[in-house]
Design a protein around this motif. Structure first.
Motif, PDB file in Angstrom:
ATOM      1  N   MET A  51      12.002  31.230 -10.408  1.00  0.00           N
ATOM      2  CA  MET A  51      11.735  29.823 -10.596  1.00  0.00           C
ATOM      3  C   MET A  51      12.328  29.380 -11.931  1.00  0.00           C
ATOM      4  N   ALA A  52      12.824  28.187 -11.915  1.00  0.00           N
ATOM      5  CA  ALA A  52      13.292  27.524 -13.118  1.00  0.00           C
ATOM      6  C   ALA A  52      12.627  26.157 -13.143  1.00  0.00           C
ATOM      7  N   SER A  53      12.674  25.467 -14.274  1.00  0.00           N
ATOM      8  CA  SER A  53      12.031  24.162 -14.398  1.00  0.00           C
ATOM      9  C   SER A  53      12.963  23.133 -14.999  1.00  0.00           C
ATOM     10  N   VAL A  54      12.825  21.903 -14.544  1.00  0.00           N
ATOM     11  CA  VAL A  54      13.556  20.750 -15.078  1.00  0.00           C
ATOM     12  C   VAL A  54      12.645  19.530 -14.986  1.00  0.00           C
ATOM     13  N   PRO A  55      12.957  18.454 -15.717  1.00  0.00           N
ATOM     14  CA  PRO A  55      12.199  17.209 -15.514  1.00  0.00           C
ATOM     15  C   PRO A  55      12.337  16.745 -14.063  1.00  0.00           C
ATOM     16  N   ILE A  56      11.293  16.164 -13.503  1.00  0.00           N
ATOM     17  CA  ILE A  56      11.283  15.768 -12.094  1.00  0.00           C
ATOM     18  C   ILE A  56      12.496  14.914 -11.734  1.00  0.00           C
ATOM     19  N   GLY A  57      12.892  14.012 -12.589  1.00  0.00           N
ATOM     20  CA  GLY A  57      14.023  13.139 -12.310  1.00  0.00           C
ATOM     21  C   GLY A  57      15.366  13.841 -12.264  1.00  0.00           C
ATOM     22  N   ASP A  58      15.420  15.090 -12.744  1.00  0.00           N
ATOM     23  CA  ASP A  58      16.676  15.839 -12.768  1.00  0.00           C
ATOM     24  C   ASP A  58      16.888  16.731 -11.549  1.00  0.00           C
ATOM     25  N   LEU A  59      15.937  16.769 -10.637  1.00  0.00           N
ATOM     26  CA  LEU A  59      16.083  17.584  -9.433  1.00  0.00           C
ATOM     27  C   LEU A  59      16.373  16.671  -8.255  1.00  0.00           C
ATOM     28  N   ALA A  60      17.435  16.960  -7.545  1.00  0.00           N
ATOM     29  CA  ALA A  60      17.799  16.171  -6.369  1.00  0.00           C
ATOM     30  C   ALA A  60      17.846  17.087  -5.155  1.00  0.00           C
ATOM     31  N   ILE A  61      17.133  16.724  -4.111  1.00  0.00           N
ATOM     32  CA  ILE A  61      17.185  17.444  -2.842  1.00  0.00           C
ATOM     33  C   ILE A  61      18.369  16.850  -2.076  1.00  0.00           C
ATOM     34  N   ILE A  62      19.427  17.628  -1.865  1.00  0.00           N
ATOM     35  CA  ILE A  62      20.629  17.084  -1.241  1.00  0.00           C
ATOM     36  C   ILE A  62      20.755  17.433   0.236  1.00  0.00           C
ATOM     37  N   GLN A  63      19.919  18.353   0.687  1.00  0.00           N
ATOM     38  CA  GLN A  63      19.975  18.738   2.091  1.00  0.00           C
ATOM     39  C   GLN A  63      18.619  19.289   2.507  1.00  0.00           C
ATOM     40  N   GLY A  64      18.147  18.904   3.686  1.00  0.00           N
ATOM     41  CA  GLY A  64      16.928  19.468   4.242  1.00  0.00           C
ATOM     42  C   GLY A  64      15.638  18.795   3.828  1.00  0.00           C
ATOM     43  N   ALA A  65      15.701  17.655   3.138  1.00  0.00           N
ATOM     44  CA  ALA A  65      14.474  16.978   2.713  1.00  0.00           C
ATOM     45  C   ALA A  65      13.568  16.645   3.901  1.00  0.00           C
ATOM     46  N   ASP A  66      14.167  16.380   5.061  1.00  0.00           N
ATOM     47  CA  ASP A  66      13.384  16.058   6.256  1.00  0.00           C
ATOM     48  C   ASP A  66      12.616  17.255   6.793  1.00  0.00           C
ATOM     49  N   LYS A  67      12.935  18.446   6.334  1.00  0.00           N
ATOM     50  CA  LYS A  67      12.262  19.663   6.783  1.00  0.00           C
ATOM     51  C   LYS A  67      11.183  20.135   5.810  1.00  0.00           C
ATOM     52  N   LEU A  68      11.039  19.444   4.659  1.00  0.00           N
ATOM     53  CA  LEU A  68      10.062  19.877   3.665  1.00  0.00           C
ATOM     54  C   LEU A  68       8.645  19.477   4.064  1.00  0.00           C
ATOM     55  N   ALA A  69       7.721  20.388   3.825  1.00  0.00           N
ATOM     56  CA  ALA A  69       6.293  20.128   3.981  1.00  0.00           C
ATOM     57  C   ALA A  69       5.659  20.445   2.633  1.00  0.00           C
ATOM     58  N   SER A  70       4.442  19.989   2.412  1.00  0.00           N
ATOM     59  CA  SER A  70       3.813  20.238   1.115  1.00  0.00           C
ATOM     60  C   SER A  70       2.337  20.566   1.276  1.00  0.00           C
TER      61      SER A  70
END
Length: 100
Positions: free
Chosen positions: A1-20
């Motif tokens: 795992m690595a960490s970044v500010p929330i605004g610096d992470l972009a989901i570019i593929q598969g966002a429709d498959k994410l569950a939480s």
């Protein structure tokens, strides 16, 4: 795992498959692929405004080539009181041997 500010992470593929899922204080939010189950990222409880992400989910990144990476003890980050499971001792109730 690595960490970044929330605004610096972009989901570019598969966002429709994410569950939480969330638990306990419901501050952190954990994401995983609903197809294969891999843990992708989480909005961190501490520090707020950060997102931890699974570097193995990034195309072209070989996590084994990153060298020695520090790890943390997740139980020491718990917001559950020490009276439940002491942080300095393993939880004996969850330890089992093959013969048990």
């Amino acid at each position: 795992m690595a960490s970044v500010p929330i605004g610096d992470l972009a989901i570019i593929q598969g966002a429709d498959k994410l569950a939480s899922y969330q638990w306990n204080t419901r501050t952190a939010k954990h994401f995983f692929c609903s197809t294969c189950g891999i843990y992708t990222h989480h909005h961190q409880r501490r520090p707020a405004g950060m997102v931890g992400f699974n570097v193995a989910c990034i195309e072209g990144v070989d996590p084994y080539s990153l060298g020695e990476i520090p790890i943390s003890n997740g139980s020491e980050q718990s917001v559950v009181g020490d009276e439940v499971t002491p942080k300095s001792e393993p939880n004996k109730s969850q330890e089992r041997t093959r013969d048990e």
